[in-house]
Structures are given as C-alpha cells and as structure tokens.
Design a protein around this motif. Structure first.
Motif, short mmCIF file in Angstrom:
data_model
loop_
_atom_site.label_atom_id
_atom_site.label_comp_id
_atom_site.label_asym_id
_atom_site.label_seq_id
_atom_site.Cartn_x
_atom_site.Cartn_y
_atom_site.Cartn_z
N ALA A 1 33.58 41.32 44.77
CA ALA A 1 34.41 41.46 45.95
C ALA A 1 33.65 41.03 47.21
N ASN A 2 33.04 39.85 47.16
CA ASN A 2 32.30 39.35 48.33
C ASN A 2 33.12 38.34 49.14
N LYS A 3 34.45 38.35 48.89
CA LYS A 3 35.37 37.48 49.63
C LYS A 3 36.72 38.18 49.59
N LEU A 4 37.78 37.52 50.06
CA LEU A 4 39.08 38.16 49.98
C LEU A 4 39.63 38.01 48.56
N ILE A 5 39.97 39.12 47.95
CA ILE A 5 40.62 39.04 46.64
C ILE A 5 41.92 39.84 46.66
N VAL A 6 42.80 39.51 45.75
CA VAL A 6 44.08 40.20 45.66
C VAL A 6 44.06 41.08 44.41
N ALA A 7 44.60 42.30 44.53
CA ALA A 7 44.67 43.22 43.40
C ALA A 7 46.12 43.63 43.18
N LEU A 8 46.58 43.59 41.95
CA LEU A 8 47.96 43.98 41.65
C LEU A 8 47.99 45.31 40.91
N ASP A 9 48.81 46.22 41.41
CA ASP A 9 48.96 47.54 40.83
C ASP A 9 50.32 47.61 40.13
N ALA A 10 50.34 47.27 38.84
CA ALA A 10 51.56 47.39 38.02
C ALA A 10 52.70 46.48 38.47
N VAL A 11 52.39 45.23 38.80
CA VAL A 11 53.46 44.26 39.04
C VAL A 11 54.04 43.88 37.67
N ARG A 12 55.35 44.05 37.50
CA ARG A 12 55.94 43.94 36.16
C ARG A 12 56.74 42.67 35.91
#
Lengths: 239, 239
Positions: A93-104
């Motif tokens: 995580a040394n840059k911008l990252i996207v995290a998805l929490d239960a995208v279905r």
C-alpha cells in the motif's frame, strides 16, 4: 471439430470452483481475446470461427453452431478462448489502491477493473466475499483491463489492519470529497451494492468522505458502486 | 390467483412494441414498487406474495410459483407491478441536461437515470436509437429514479440544432475537463457503448472535452459510458 471433453471442460469453467481447480478461465470475443493474447497471460486454447494465426496446437477452428454450444453469451461473438489464471501478486500500500468489500455484481467488478486501469491504479484488493474476477461476465466487462490490473483476493480486515496507511470510505456523513485534500497514497474502500461498507471494515476507515447529492430531498439515496468509484477516483487523481 | 390473460399481458410487456401499445410497463421488487407507488405514476396492478395494503381491485396476492411465471428476473423478488407509462414532458435547455446518442445497454441507461437523479438533472433526452427506458432491466437499474427524471425520446440532431446552447461531448482530443470552466446550463452528450458519439451528432458538439487517462500507454482506450457520465456530471456540478 470440438471434442466432448473440450465442451465439458469449458462448461465447467462457468463455475468458480472448477476455475480454481483447473487454473483456467474463459474469455470471449475477438477484441478481448486479442488484448489477452497481447498480454503476459498464458493461452490454453482458442476456439474460433476465424483463425487467429496461432500455432496449430493452440487454436481450433469451429463452426457458429459449435461456438453456440460452448459460449456463455446469448449472442456468441466469433471466438472463445481459455487462458491460464495468472498467479496473484502481493500488494503493497505504498500508492493509491482500491479495496472492494463484498462487491457482488460481475458487471460492477468489471467496470471497476476498467476504471482502475484508466486511472493508473495497478492493484485492486478484494474481500473473499467479492465476486470472482475470472467470472466470464467480469472478463467481458473489463474489456481487456484484467491484464493490466493485479486483482488480489484476501482477508480485507487483516489487510487494512496491517497496512499503516489512510483508509478512505464513502458515507453520507463523510467530508465533502470536493473540499477534501486527498493524498497520493492510501486505500479507497468501495462497498457492497445493497449494504455498502460492512461494519467491521467501516471500523477500519480512517477518513470518511462523501459525494454531495444535488437533487432534491426525494432524490436517489445512493449511487451505483461503480459510478461512485468513478467519481472518487477522479477526485483523487484530478488535483 | 393469476388469470391467463394477466399472465399474457405481463409477458407481452417485455417487448417495447406492446408496452407502447398498452401504455404500460413492469417494475419488480418491493423497494422499487414502493418508490413507484409513492410517485405521481398511475398504478395499473400489483401482483405480490405480500400485501401492499392497497385497494382490493389494485392488488392480487399470488404464490411464489405464480410469481415465477410472470417475473422477468432469474430470482423473482416478492412482487411485480404494472404501471401506466407517464406522458412525456417537453424539455427546455435552460439548465444542464443530459442527451444520450444511441446508448443500448439497459443497465447503462438505468445507471445514467440514477446519476441524473443524484446530480439534480431533471431532464434526460434520448435519441430514438437509445434503449427504451421502460425496458424492465432499465427500471430495475434505476432504483426508483425513473420517477424523478423526465426521459424524453426525440430526434436528437433536430433537438441540438433547435436549442441555441452549448453542446458538450467527450472526445480523446477534447479539452481536459479538470481544467475547463463548465457552465450551469448546456447539453452534455453521451454516446454509444461501442462507437461513441455519432458523426452527425459530433458535428453539433460546440465544446469538446476529455477525461484525462492516468494509466500507462497500454491502458484501456475508453471508460464505460455510465462511469464517464458520472465523472463529467461530477465536474459540472462540483465547482
């Protein structure tokens, strides 16, 4: 000519369980297959009504009717290819990252992968409850972007706890994103279509942001997760 | 109890031709139906596994199996309602409006209607080649926003010619939208999924804008029309 065992294998690849077992996934359509052939992915086999000029062992020319038997689409698009699922790469995580929490929804995940590609986000981390990125509908919606974005499935809570960086999440009571100063690195969490970000993940969000609503009071209560993601990534990158 | 003629009517409403002939459309799911009941739309009839507490002539309680017979969804969601298609209202370009040039995917149109609702865009004009907004998949994707956005089908070229206002369209060679000064009124055109804005409409665009791409050279060549629309509307409204 298609063999019975080829038909059987391809049909099994509709299911995540068998994709993981075989280490293979399906992509359809000339344009998508060309993008995938042009990437670091390893080809297993192409089944096509037109030749891709590949080595003999790599492609089988089939009829429209044969394609109908193996295609996952209502309107098959000239070719279907089987590729090897690439190894997942660890994410820092040394840059911008996207995290998805239960995208279905597969279409939403595909659109988000395409968005990450557009905005130069090289890593997308997904909770184990997020739809599989090698689902044929996701592959279809990514338009080839799957080859340029590293998608990693992991324990999202553990990942957020371990990475000492700012965690952004959109909530109605968050700070107006148009007035926020957004950093070049951090983790932007996008939540489930119906329920948003889960409570456990919300507890790990360090910066609550919001997209202002301009409609009247009756207006829609939320944006689609992919369109919200588009607006937020645009804000992170536009500065 | 469902009658044969009710089943027949509902099945006909899958097709645009019959929706226009009957002046009716179908909406599914408790939440969407409640939003529609709560609007100025006229109800024709609700078929539901649970009562909506409506007048006797307005609802029929049916079994799960009966719902399966009439539902357009793979997983029917407790209720299906038939509403009257409202009269289209004429549109004046004295504010920001969105225009669609041959958007074909129902999910994209539904998402764009929801976006318009969020950003307070009250009028959406569509070329005759754009997918019908009363298509069940569009209604599903709008999450009730269809009741708050006036969708008008018309000859888009004629409309753009008649309205003496700035016409915005996104093109690769357009001015960086993040650096453009965007007015409070005008027409924002969004184009077809595969081909973008048509040549005839492009000729009527007075201001070419673009969303900068941040990925590397290999990156995806375009954004999905709904996500591009989200970013552009956000830019118009954020000021």
């Amino acid at each position: 000519m298609l063999t019975k065992s080829q038909i059987k294998l391809i049909n099994r690849l509709k299911q995540k369980k068998f994709r993981q077992q075989e280490g293979l996934f399906v992509a359809e359509g000339i344009k998508t297959i060309k993008e995938l052939l042009n990437s670091t992915l390893n080809l297993h086999h192409v089944y096509s009504t037109e030749s891709f000029q590949l080595n003999k062992g790599q492609e089988t020319i089939i009829s429209e009717n044969e394609l109908k038997k193996i295609s996952f689409l209502k309107t098959p698009n000239k070719a279907l290819a089987v590729f090897e699922i690439p190894k997942e790469v660890d994410v820092k995580a040394n840059k911008l990252i996207v995290a998805l929490d239960a995208v279905r929804d597969p279409g939403n995940l595909g659109t988000i992968i395409r968005l990450c590609d557009w905005f130069g986000i090289s890593d997308l981390v997904c909770s184990e409850t997020t739809v599989d990125c090698f689902n044929p509908k996701v592959i279809q919606a990514t338009m080839g972007s799957i080859t340029r974005v590293n998608v990693k499935y992991l324990d999202l809570e553990k990942f957020l706890k371990e990475n000492k960086t700012e965690v952004f999440g959109a909530f109605m009571d968050g700070e107006n994103v148009y007035k926020s100063t957004l950093p070049e690195k951090g983790i932007l969490v996008l939540g489930n279509e119906a329920n948003g970000i889960s409570e456990a993940v919300e507890a790990l969000v360090t910066k609550r942001i919001s997209i202002p609503r301009f409609g009247d009071l009756q207006a829609t209560e939320s944006l689609n997760v992919a369109t919200a993601g588009a607006i937020l990534l645009s804000e992170f990158k536009r500065s």
